[in-house]
Motif scaffolding. Structure first.
Motif, short mmCIF file in Angstrom:
data_model
loop_
_atom_site.label_atom_id
_atom_site.label_comp_id
_atom_site.label_asym_id
_atom_site.label_seq_id
_atom_site.Cartn_x
_atom_site.Cartn_y
_atom_site.Cartn_z
N SER A 82 69.50 60.97 81.21
CA SER A 82 69.05 61.47 80.13
C SER A 82 67.80 62.25 80.04
CB SER A 82 68.82 60.20 79.26
OG SER A 82 67.93 59.35 79.63
N SER A 127 63.98 62.98 78.21
CA SER A 127 63.15 62.57 77.39
C SER A 127 62.43 63.56 76.68
CB SER A 127 61.87 61.80 78.10
OG SER A 127 62.69 60.58 78.63
N ASN A 146 67.08 61.10 75.49
CA ASN A 146 66.30 59.98 75.01
C ASN A 146 64.97 60.28 74.51
OD1 ASN A 146 64.97 57.47 75.14
ND2 ASN A 146 64.88 57.26 77.29
N ASN A 206 72.99 62.83 75.43
CA ASN A 206 72.08 61.87 75.91
C ASN A 206 70.94 62.05 76.15
OD1 ASN A 206 72.53 59.31 77.00
ND2 ASN A 206 72.62 60.24 79.16
N ASN A 257 66.55 53.24 76.96
CA ASN A 257 67.68 53.92 77.40
C ASN A 257 68.92 52.79 77.54
OD1 ASN A 257 69.49 55.96 77.85
ND2 ASN A 257 68.60 56.66 79.98
N GLN A 290 61.18 53.90 79.17
CA GLN A 290 62.66 54.27 79.35
C GLN A 290 63.45 53.19 79.54
OE1 GLN A 290 63.88 57.34 80.79
NE2 GLN A 290 62.02 57.98 80.07
N SER A 293 71.99 54.38 78.10
CA SER A 293 72.83 55.29 78.54
C SER A 293 73.63 54.72 79.59
CB SER A 293 72.45 56.47 78.83
OG SER A 293 71.60 56.60 79.92
#
Length: 90
Positions: A80, A82, A65, A63, A73, A70, A75
């Motif tokens: 997550s 970055s 990113n 998970n 994302n 953002q 999810s």
């Protein structure tokens, strides 16, 4: 004597197998990024395809990113990570 027919048959068999087993991905890569990827692969004795596929699977499975935005994302939670993949400011 070389049996050319067997070689041609093998090539055709490989082409049929590859056609039904694989899809291809294509990406435009900046020269510096390509050189970095190629150096890494050469130093670690792995193919670029293996590095790319394993890296993508790792990000998906963990998970991660890799986008700055953002909102990209998708999810189910907000846990997550970055990663900044582009060191250049454009």
């Amino acid at each position: 004597m070389i049996n050319i027919g067997a070689s041609e048959a093998k090539i055709k068999a490989n082409a049929r197998y590859n056609k039904k087993t694989y899809k291809q991905l294509k990406a435009n890569v900046k020269f510096a990024d390509y050189d970095m990827i190629e150096d890494y692969c050469n130093n670690n004795n792995i193919s670029k395809a293996k590095l790319i596929i394993n890296s993508i699977k790792y990000c998906i499975n963990n998970n991660i990113n890799v986008f700055d935005d953002q909102n990209t994302n998708n999810s189910k939670d907000n846990n997550s990570q970055s990663i900044d993949l582009d060191n250049e400011q454009e």
